[in-house]
Design an enzyme around this catalytic site. Structure first.
Site, PDB file in Angstrom:
ATOM      1  N   TRP A   1      -4.182   4.851   2.890  1.00  0.00           N
ATOM      2  CA  TRP A   1      -3.110   4.035   2.310  1.00  0.00           C
ATOM      3  C   TRP A   1      -1.925   3.955   3.256  1.00  0.00           C
ATOM      4  CZ3 TRP A   1      -4.112   1.151  -1.803  1.00  0.00           C
ATOM      5  CH2 TRP A   1      -5.176   1.527  -2.622  1.00  0.00           C
ATOM      6  N   ASP A   2      -1.569   5.084   3.866  1.00  0.00           N
ATOM      7  CA  ASP A   2      -0.446   5.092   4.804  1.00  0.00           C
ATOM      8  C   ASP A   2      -0.748   4.238   6.028  1.00  0.00           C
ATOM      9  OD1 ASP A   2       1.305   6.664   3.345  1.00  0.00           O
ATOM     10  OD2 ASP A   2       0.591   8.537   4.224  1.00  0.00           O
ATOM     11  N   VAL A   3      -1.971   4.315   6.537  1.00  0.00           N
ATOM     12  CA  VAL A   3      -2.347   3.515   7.707  1.00  0.00           C
ATOM     13  C   VAL A   3      -2.282   2.028   7.367  1.00  0.00           C
ATOM     14  CG1 VAL A   3      -4.246   2.939   9.277  1.00  0.00           C
ATOM     15  CG2 VAL A   3      -3.717   5.337   8.793  1.00  0.00           C
TER      16      VAL A   3
ATOM     17  N   GLY B   1       1.390   1.005   6.995  1.00  0.00           N
ATOM     18  CA  GLY B   1       2.064   0.961   8.295  1.00  0.00           C
ATOM     19  C   GLY B   1       1.708  -0.278   9.095  1.00  0.00           C
TER      20      GLY B   1
ATOM     21  N   LYS C   1       3.219   0.793  -2.428  1.00  0.00           N
ATOM     22  CA  LYS C   1       1.849   1.280  -2.417  1.00  0.00           C
ATOM     23  C   LYS C   1       1.333   1.213  -3.814  1.00  0.00           C
ATOM     24  CE  LYS C   1       2.819   4.401   1.333  1.00  0.00           C
ATOM     25  NZ  LYS C   1       2.878   5.747   1.780  1.00  0.00           N
TER      26      LYS C   1
END
Length: 196
Positions: free
Chosen positions: A163-165, A168, A196
């Site tokens: 999710w972070d990737v 970003g 998110k």
């Protein structure tokens, strides 16, 4: 790249106020393409500066990996003078990337009053402003219950912060789109990143 070839994003300047994974990756992506990204760090380092895994030197390998290609400035953002310095830097750069709550003097409204064509991208965890990172999102979705070896009883977090990737990279794409849109006369370049 050879010296006789300009990097694709040469000339673009971004001020980054961020921590953890998504927003630093959002800044590292244009930095790797030649943008000048200036990361603003608090005195003593941010909450991710000593994140595991740690090198023998005591420095975070994770942090170093997400901040390669960036410049860095250490500022006391709790002080009015520190916020003034960062505001001046942001106004001069014209682009701000952050996942931090707005501080006095550093909100979009205050900075845009000084630079109307400002591109300001703030990544939110939840629509109501609560923070979120990959592990809290995964847990909220129940993913740890479908991860792990067969027969294991209990939740297992996945090692890839997917999710972070994704956030970003979408943040980097949003910044590039807003920067291009800014070149259109009469446009409003504000970016509102999806929670998110």
């Amino acid at each position: 790249m050879p010296d006789d070839h300009a990097a694709p994003l040469a000339g673009m300047r971004i001020v980054e106020l961020s921590s953890f994974v998504a927003a630093p990756l959002g800044g590292m992506t244009p930095a790797q393409l030649g943008a000048e990204v200036v990361r603003v760090d608090p005195v003593g380092g941010g909450p991710d500066a000593r994140r595991w895994p740690i090198a023998p030197s005591g420095r975070s390998l994770y942090w170093a990996g997400l901040n390669k290609g960036k410049r860095s400035v250490t500022v006391d953002l709790r002080s009015e003078r520190g916020r003034e310095l960062v505001a001046d830097l942001a106004v001069a750069a014209g682009t701000v990337l952050t996942d931090a709550p707005p501080r006095a003097g550093l909100s979009y409204e205050e900075l845009a009053a000084r630079r109307p064509d400002l591109v300001y991208a703030r990544l939110l965890g939840h629509r109501d402003g609560r923070p979120a990172v990959d592990y809290t999102v995964n847990t909220g979705l129940g993913l740890p219950y479908v991860t792990g070896s067969a027969g294991h009883d209990g939740p297992v977090n996945h090692v890839l912060p997917a999710w972070d990737v994704a956030c970003g990279l979408y943040l980097a794409v949003g910044l590039l789109a807003a920067d291009r849109h800014r070149a259109v006369p009469g446009s409003s370049p504000t970016v509102s990143a999806c929670p998110k």
